[in-house]
Design an enzyme around this catalytic site. Sequence first.
Site, PDB file in Angstrom:
ATOM      1  CB  SER A  48     -46.443  18.001  -0.862  1.00  0.00           C
ATOM      2  OG  SER A  48     -46.036  17.307  -2.018  1.00  0.00           O
ATOM      3  CG  HIS A  92     -41.836  14.204   0.452  1.00  0.00           C
ATOM      4  ND1 HIS A  92     -41.720  14.056  -0.902  1.00  0.00           N
ATOM      5  CD2 HIS A  92     -43.152  14.356   0.704  1.00  0.00           C
ATOM      6  CE1 HIS A  92     -42.928  14.126  -1.458  1.00  0.00           C
ATOM      7  NE2 HIS A  92     -43.808  14.322  -0.508  1.00  0.00           N
ATOM      8  CD  GLU A 140     -40.328  14.724  -5.084  1.00  0.00           C
ATOM      9  OE1 GLU A 140     -40.060  14.335  -6.242  1.00  0.00           O
ATOM     10  OE2 GLU A 140     -41.474  14.749  -4.627  1.00  0.00           O
ATOM     11  CD  GLU A 146     -41.149  11.243  -3.071  1.00  0.00           C
ATOM     12  OE1 GLU A 146     -40.208  11.598  -3.808  1.00  0.00           O
ATOM     13  OE2 GLU A 146     -42.312  11.629  -3.240  1.00  0.00           O
ATOM     14  CG  ASP A 184     -41.620  18.334  -6.735  1.00  0.00           C
ATOM     15  OD1 ASP A 184     -42.043  19.509  -6.864  1.00  0.00           O
ATOM     16  OD2 ASP A 184     -42.351  17.381  -6.388  1.00  0.00           O
ATOM     17  CD  GLU A 243     -42.704  17.511  -9.672  1.00  0.00           C
ATOM     18  OE1 GLU A 243     -41.732  16.769  -9.965  1.00  0.00           O
ATOM     19  OE2 GLU A 243     -43.633  17.131  -8.923  1.00  0.00           O
ATOM     20  CG  ASP A 270     -47.194  17.307  -8.701  1.00  0.00           C
ATOM     21  OD1 ASP A 270     -48.318  16.804  -8.899  1.00  0.00           O
ATOM     22  OD2 ASP A 270     -46.500  16.996  -7.713  1.00  0.00           O
ATOM     23  CE  LYS A 278     -47.418  13.414  -7.785  1.00  0.00           C
ATOM     24  NZ  LYS A 278     -47.403  14.564  -6.844  1.00  0.00           N
ATOM     25  CG  HIS A 297     -43.313   8.010  -6.539  1.00  0.00           C
ATOM     26  ND1 HIS A 297     -42.443   7.723  -5.529  1.00  0.00           N
ATOM     27  CD2 HIS A 297     -43.013   9.296  -6.920  1.00  0.00           C
ATOM     28  CE1 HIS A 297     -41.649   8.743  -5.293  1.00  0.00           C
ATOM     29  NE2 HIS A 297     -41.966   9.707  -6.131  1.00  0.00           N
ATOM     30  CE  LYS A 334     -42.437  13.361  -8.797  1.00  0.00           C
ATOM     31  NZ  LYS A 334     -42.157  14.555  -8.014  1.00  0.00           N
TER      32      LYS A 334
HETATM   33  C1  PEP Z   1     -44.745  15.184  -5.541  1.00  0.00           C
HETATM   34  O1  PEP Z   1     -45.015  16.288  -5.029  1.00  0.00           O
HETATM   35  O2  PEP Z   1     -44.393  15.137  -6.708  1.00  0.00           O
HETATM   36  C2  PEP Z   1     -44.864  13.950  -4.755  1.00  0.00           C
HETATM   37  C3  PEP Z   1     -44.597  12.759  -5.268  1.00  0.00           C
HETATM   38  O3  PEP Z   1     -45.223  14.114  -3.469  1.00  0.00           O
HETATM   39  P1  PEP Z   1     -46.650  13.785  -2.838  1.00  0.00           P
HETATM   40  O4  PEP Z   1     -47.009  12.404  -3.222  1.00  0.00           O
HETATM   41  O5  PEP Z   1     -46.444  13.954  -1.354  1.00  0.00           O
HETATM   42  O6  PEP Z   1     -47.588  14.804  -3.407  1.00  0.00           O
HETATM   43 MG    MG Z   2     -44.464  17.309  -7.074  1.00  0.00          MG
END
Ligand code: PEP
Ligand code: MG
Length: 403
Positions: free
Chosen positions: A39, A152, A161, A205, A234, A275, A301, A326, A354, A377
């Site tokens: 995503s 996911h 999430e 995940e 999330d 999130e 994010d 990230k 992650h 996370k």
């Molecule tokens: C997220 O959206 O926070 C996540 C970890 O998913 P992705 O790595 O698929 O963006």
């Molecule tokens: Mg996210």
Amino acid sequence: MIKGLKAREVLDSRGNPTVEVSLLTDKGEFTASVPSGASTGKHEAKELRDGSERYIGKGVLRAVENVNKKIAPLIVGKEVDPHEIDKIMIDADGTEDKSNLGANAILGVSMCAFRAEAIRERVPLFRYLSLQFDIKESIPIPCFNVINGGAHGRGGVSFQEFMIVPQEESFTENLRYATEFYHRLKDKILDVVEYGANSVNIGDEGGFVPEAQSAEDVLSLITSVDNKCSLIIDVAASEFFQEDSYIVDRKSLNKEELIAFYKKLIKLAPIMGFEDPLEEDDFVGWSKLKSELGDLLVIGDDLLTTNVKRMEKAKENDSCSGVILKMNQIGSVSEAIRAAKKAKDFGWKIVASHRSGETNDDFLADFAVGIGADYIKSGAPARGERVAKYNRLLKIEEAMYEY
Ligand code: PEP
Ligand code: MG
């Protein structure tokens, strides 16, 4: 001195190819591999995928070749200075979004360089990062993904999430709590006869993907295990935003209705934050939501994509109080750490994160400690690529004061 650099294609946790890089110096060989999102935010740095028939379009040979043929000649023979190496690659790429060499190519090399230099300096990676960037190291509180929805999970629940955030006295105890919670949750899901045995299948995940059809159903499962444990959701709202509406659990909601829905959910469970509660370009809408949700953490994010410019825009608009970091969203370790420093200046909470497509590389754990992240996370307390990071944190906690 850098003696060699070589990249290759390996597989990630979803069975998709990803980039692994090895850097050879006079101190040894240092290897790192790059994760990948499902995503993804539209403002992230670009990972290069081949788009050919091989690996159904997902091959990363172009990125591999960029490391081997374009980056290697620029850095082999030079001293290992990770800041300088990042700069050389960013300049050579020459684009805002790293679409030339590929964020997946650049990040793999960047991670290796930081690993190599930490060893040369004879300090653990987390300490090297904190010393280099003058940040106080600390062990983050883990957020464990126990139920997967959205992109996911592909089940009946739109939010991506559902994370538990234990508040025990140490990381070690938080991990123990989460593992016990995870196994109890599995039993609770199996107790719901209508859901059937497939409901304990897991998503990308490691969280379960029950037959539940709504966020309320998920919260009821979670609170049946412990109704006091804090939660972060999330939402990943951009994934179900269509024109002006949010399609949540098969209902179409406008922005105000979605915010009202969040207010309803916080009465059902001890939710401490959301999130990506709204879509990734609505800085002003986020600001309204933040003021309506009071003290709750509002974490960006896809809104921020570990990008200092987007963080500044969010600060101007007062859009959020926390940031997901990230490394592959921006494409180099040093830029991700600059984003961490910016978040600290803003007084935001930091969640080191992650990706849904991961490898067993545990760099993220050192990154989180080195930047003094408030939270990390890394998915469920299960599956190798998820627990690699948690297990590294166990070791850091044990050793932290002895190094
Ligand atoms: C997220 O959206 O926070 C996540 C970890 O998913 P992705 O790595 O698929 O963006
Ligand atoms: Mg996210």
